[in-house]
Design an enzyme around this catalytic site. Sequence first.
Site, mmCIF file in Angstrom:
data_model
loop_
_atom_site.group_PDB
_atom_site.id
_atom_site.type_symbol
_atom_site.label_atom_id
_atom_site.label_comp_id
_atom_site.label_asym_id
_atom_site.label_seq_id
_atom_site.Cartn_x
_atom_site.Cartn_y
_atom_site.Cartn_z
ATOM 1 N N GLU A 254 112.611 85.427 8.525
ATOM 2 C CA GLU A 254 113.982 85.881 8.759
ATOM 3 C C GLU A 254 114.041 86.280 10.215
ATOM 4 O O GLU A 254 113.450 87.288 10.622
ATOM 5 C CB GLU A 254 114.327 87.041 7.828
ATOM 6 C CG GLU A 254 115.825 87.223 7.648
ATOM 7 C CD GLU A 254 116.447 88.029 8.765
ATOM 8 O OE1 GLU A 254 117.070 87.403 9.671
ATOM 9 O OE2 GLU A 254 116.310 89.253 8.763
ATOM 10 N N CYS A 288 119.780 91.871 13.701
ATOM 11 C CA CYS A 288 119.791 90.406 13.723
ATOM 12 C C CYS A 288 121.172 89.855 13.424
ATOM 13 O O CYS A 288 121.528 88.763 13.883
ATOM 14 C CB CYS A 288 118.768 89.852 12.737
ATOM 15 S SG CYS A 288 119.069 90.325 11.010
ATOM 16 N N GLU A 382 120.463 85.818 22.358
ATOM 17 C CA GLU A 382 120.537 86.993 21.494
ATOM 18 C C GLU A 382 120.170 88.203 22.357
ATOM 19 O O GLU A 382 119.025 88.352 22.778
ATOM 20 C CB GLU A 382 119.565 86.865 20.316
ATOM 21 C CG GLU A 382 119.634 88.060 19.372
ATOM 22 C CD GLU A 382 118.591 88.020 18.272
ATOM 23 O OE1 GLU A 382 118.863 88.575 17.195
ATOM 24 O OE2 GLU A 382 117.506 87.435 18.493
#
Length: 487
Positions: A254, A288, A382
Amino acid sequence: MSTSSFLGTDWHGRIFTGSWTAGAAATYDVVEPATGRTLATLGAADAEDVRDAATRAAAAQREWARTAPADRAAVLRKAGALWAEHAEEIADWIVREAGSIRPKAALELAMAEQICFESSALPSHPQGQVLTSNEPRWSFSRRVPAGVVSVIAPFNFPLILSIRSVAPALALGNAVLLKPDPRTAVCGGVTLARIFAEAGLPEGLLQVLPGGLEVGEAVVSAPEVSVISFTGSTAAGRKVGEAAGRLLKRVHLELGGNNALVVLPGADVEAAASAGAFGSWMHQGQICMTTGRHLVHDSIHDEYVSALAERARRLPVGNPATDDVALGPIIDEAQRTRVRDIIDKAQADGARLAAGGAGEGAFVPPTVLTDLSPSNPAWTQEIFGPVAPVTRFSTLAEAAETVNASEYGLSLGILGDVGMALELADLVDTGKVHINEQTVSDEANVPFGGMKDSGNGSRFGGAEANIEAFTETQWITMRSQIAPYPF
């Protein structure tokens, strides 16, 4: 930091191998990111500690797998109740060690409680099928424990992102080696060791091994480990996946996200800006699922930027342990430097700073950037900081193309007309779609995971996903008599 009765003091300078023992590596300080103060000293493991832990875990797991489902379920139910019983003390650690505001700490504890309760149903969940056969026999498939599971968890939601793998893996009859991020190894590791020991989990089934790269490599490569559950950056996840692939081990990744929030024409701008602010700035953007890209229709773009910037200017930033704030500190100096560098590079590349900026010390204020090119680093990367980049679109096809241009595919929020939102959702590659909600959302019973560079398709949460993640499939046949053979 004061120590209360539940956590005690015997974990100071130690690792958890079923009991608190000295790790082979040097001890290290747990630092409060808001102040730089030392909160405690923890033990660190090395590769030899991991090898010993894996051997103990494999031995303990055999007996645990034979334990009655009702008894395993009882341990998980007790653990769930203990999170609530000791919530105040553990919340203090989440606030100070992870730099979390108190509502975020409360969310982690509520999720930990619910994950344990959801997991307590797994031991009695149907775990097999009766299959048809062309032979005169009975044919079955059943799910059996994977064995030893390694869990590697990050710093940002240290409790949730540990417990969401630890609890179901234990419930399904496995043993667990937990490697928490060293920066948050108390709330993401020590607390789990304490809770499960108090809940009656037999010794050796959960071992907590803080450490660096050497420990990460060891919890993947230990021969007894059959499944690795990793949550973290895409770059680190690639390395874990490569190592697991060479060893033919199953790995659940993940990973990161650069999640988009699409604001459709006709959307309520004030409500949309509130959703966008939460999506980008909750826990300083260190999630995230953080909203990393705001795509706003031409007709309301300028109004949205103004409303979002106004919220940025109103939100207080500071030490969540001492002040009533909306945003706390960035986790450490390296990450603060990275966030500030991206803000600076974004402006050098032509972006306009509508609110916020680099900030000072441990804190970066909520920041709004607009007029970004498609290649601007604040748009493509990100950031993992409280930065809200905003751009405009004119058609649904353009919005879908922009969303899909990212290598990530974790979460998508769409605000506005539901019919238009459903049409857009069908055009986008993403693990989660939230219509009239922002991008950050999770529940204990839902399958959580991403597509593309956000993960390898694995899911956490809910009976089906957890059973798939932490068990193996075994085929069994049975006849009333020995079958005849031509030899």
